[in-house]
Design an enzyme around this catalytic site. Structure first.
Site, PDB file in Angstrom:
ATOM      1  N   GLY A  11       0.772  -1.249   0.000  1.00  0.00           N
ATOM      2  CA  GLY A  11       0.000   0.000   0.000  1.00  0.00           C
ATOM      3  C   GLY A  11       0.799   1.293   0.000  1.00  0.00           C
ATOM      4  O   GLY A  11       0.264   2.340   0.356  1.00  0.00           O
ATOM      5  N   ASN A  13       1.790   3.023  -2.557  1.00  0.00           N
ATOM      6  CA  ASN A  13       1.202   3.957  -3.525  1.00  0.00           C
ATOM      7  C   ASN A  13      -0.086   4.562  -2.981  1.00  0.00           C
ATOM      8  O   ASN A  13      -0.346   5.757  -3.150  1.00  0.00           O
ATOM      9  CB  ASN A  13       0.969   3.263  -4.875  1.00  0.00           C
ATOM     10  N   LEU A  85      -3.527  -7.499  -7.691  1.00  0.00           N
ATOM     11  CA  LEU A  85      -2.964  -8.616  -8.455  1.00  0.00           C
ATOM     12  C   LEU A  85      -3.958  -9.378  -9.323  1.00  0.00           C
ATOM     13  O   LEU A  85      -3.566 -10.178 -10.160  1.00  0.00           O
ATOM     14  CB  LEU A  85      -2.269  -9.599  -7.486  1.00  0.00           C
ATOM     15  N   LEU A  87      -6.932 -10.140 -12.174  1.00  0.00           N
ATOM     16  CA  LEU A  87      -7.367  -9.622 -13.472  1.00  0.00           C
ATOM     17  C   LEU A  87      -8.753  -8.982 -13.283  1.00  0.00           C
ATOM     18  O   LEU A  87      -9.626  -9.558 -12.632  1.00  0.00           O
ATOM     19  CB  LEU A  87      -7.442 -10.783 -14.469  1.00  0.00           C
ATOM     20  N   ILE A  88      -8.935  -7.807 -13.866  1.00  0.00           N
ATOM     21  CA  ILE A  88     -10.221  -7.107 -13.720  1.00  0.00           C
ATOM     22  C   ILE A  88     -11.237  -7.737 -14.678  1.00  0.00           C
ATOM     23  O   ILE A  88     -10.975  -7.868 -15.872  1.00  0.00           O
ATOM     24  CB  ILE A  88     -10.040  -5.597 -14.032  1.00  0.00           C
ATOM     25  N   ASN A 102      -3.780   1.541 -14.028  1.00  0.00           N
ATOM     26  CA  ASN A 102      -2.889   0.682 -13.235  1.00  0.00           C
ATOM     27  C   ASN A 102      -1.497   1.286 -13.248  1.00  0.00           C
ATOM     28  O   ASN A 102      -1.098   1.922 -14.216  1.00  0.00           O
ATOM     29  CB  ASN A 102      -2.850  -0.716 -13.874  1.00  0.00           C
ATOM     30  N   HIS A 104       2.441   0.133 -13.122  1.00  0.00           N
ATOM     31  CA  HIS A 104       3.284  -1.057 -13.302  1.00  0.00           C
ATOM     32  C   HIS A 104       4.750  -0.656 -13.075  1.00  0.00           C
ATOM     33  O   HIS A 104       5.187   0.377 -13.583  1.00  0.00           O
ATOM     34  CB  HIS A 104       3.087  -1.618 -14.717  1.00  0.00           C
ATOM     35  N   GLU A 174       7.595   5.669  -8.993  1.00  0.00           N
ATOM     36  CA  GLU A 174       6.139   5.406  -8.962  1.00  0.00           C
ATOM     37  C   GLU A 174       5.434   6.431  -8.091  1.00  0.00           C
ATOM     38  O   GLU A 174       4.362   6.922  -8.440  1.00  0.00           O
ATOM     39  CB  GLU A 174       5.867   4.011  -8.378  1.00  0.00           C
TER      40      GLU A 174
HETATM   41  C1  GRF Z   1       4.073  -1.360  -7.148  1.00  0.00           C
HETATM   42  O1  GRF Z   1       5.394  -1.621  -7.512  1.00  0.00           O
HETATM   43  C2  GRF Z   1       3.178  -1.248  -8.355  1.00  0.00           C
HETATM   44  O2  GRF Z   1       3.828  -0.736  -9.471  1.00  0.00           O
HETATM   45  C3  GRF Z   1       2.808  -2.677  -8.622  1.00  0.00           C
HETATM   46  O3  GRF Z   1       2.684  -3.264  -7.355  1.00  0.00           O
HETATM   47  C4  GRF Z   1       3.466  -2.531  -6.416  1.00  0.00           C
HETATM   48  C5  GRF Z   1       2.559  -2.102  -5.325  1.00  0.00           C
HETATM   49  O4  GRF Z   1       3.265  -1.499  -4.272  1.00  0.00           O
HETATM   50  N1  GRF Z   1       1.645  -2.791  -9.466  1.00  0.00           N
HETATM   51  P1  GRF Z   1       2.474  -0.841  -3.086  1.00  0.00           P
HETATM   52  O5  GRF Z   1       1.482  -1.875  -2.577  1.00  0.00           O
HETATM   53  O6  GRF Z   1       1.785   0.377  -3.615  1.00  0.00           O
HETATM   54  O7  GRF Z   1       3.520  -0.501  -2.068  1.00  0.00           O
END
Ligand code: GRF
Length: 201
Positions: A11, A13, A85, A87-88, A102, A104, A174
């Site tokens: 979490g 992000n 994780l 698939l939508i 999303n 990535h 990110e």
């Molecule tokens: C991130 O690296 C994002 O790019 C990927 O999964 C990770 C999630 O990290 N899709 P967090 O849960 O936001 O720390």
């Protein structure tokens, strides 16, 4: 703009979105959805007193309709997958056309697709001796990591000595890129023209 964030892990992000000064006035995280009831991201959502919904391990028609109803009930305008994780399901994509994004942790279309998540991505990048990695924010379609690319930022990893070192450099990127893109969504500055995504300055 009211958003839902879908999560499955740590979490960071989600936390970045919640704590971002410029986003505070423009974006409201109304809902956090997860397929992992015990993940750290859920704890973060609870700390911030955000409504949480736990999603089923496998979607079926009933659970998809329930999710759609919840998203409507919360007036969700954009769904952000931040480390989600699963698939939508197609029905969700149909109902939220160009309204699901999303993040990535690599420069798509390289190092994406099924199984390419978390450290798997950074290990593959490291093993290929790649010199530049980065982060990609893209629209979500029915295939893993295949929707139109909205924004990318790269980072020099030529001196990186491990997948972990790459992961930490990419994560920093990110945490800059996702809020920047969200800001542009909130300002209605993301446009799709002739099948390409443009960000209006
Ligand atoms: C991130 O690296 C994002 O790019 C990927 O999964 C990770 C999630 O990290 N899709 P967090 O849960 O936001 O720390």
């Amino acid at each position: 703009m009211q958003i839902a964030v879908f999560v499955s892990g740590r979490g960071s992000n989600l936390k970045t979105i919640l704590e971002h000064e410029k986003l505070k006035d423009l974006i409201k995280v109304r809902l956090v959805c997860s397929d992992k009831p015990d993940c750290l991201a859920i704890k973060i959502a609870q700390e911030y007193k955000i409504d949480v919904r736990i999603l089923p391990k496998c979607f079926d028609d009933k659970s998809i309709d329930e999710l759609l109803n919840t998203l409507k009930e919360f007036d969700i305008e954009l769904i952000v997958l931040a480390g989600f994780l699963k698939l939508i399901p197609y029905k969700l994509i149909e109902n939220y056309k160009n309204k699901i994004i999303n993040i990535h942790p690599a420069l798509l279309p390289s190092f994406g697709g099924k199984g390419m998540f978390g450290m798997n991505v950074h290990k593959a990048v490291f093993e290929a001796s790649v010199k530049v990695s980065g982060a990609t924010v893209h629209f979500v379609n029915e295939e893993y990591d295949k929707g139109l690319i909205i924004a990318q930022r790269c980072v020099d990893i030529s001196d990186s000595n491990s997948p972990e070192e790459i992961a930490s450099k990419v994560l920093e990127i990110e945490h800059q890129l996702l809020p920047e893109v969200l800001l542009k969504f909130a300002e209605n500055k993301i446009k799709i023209i002739n099948g390409r995504v443009f960000i209006i300055k």
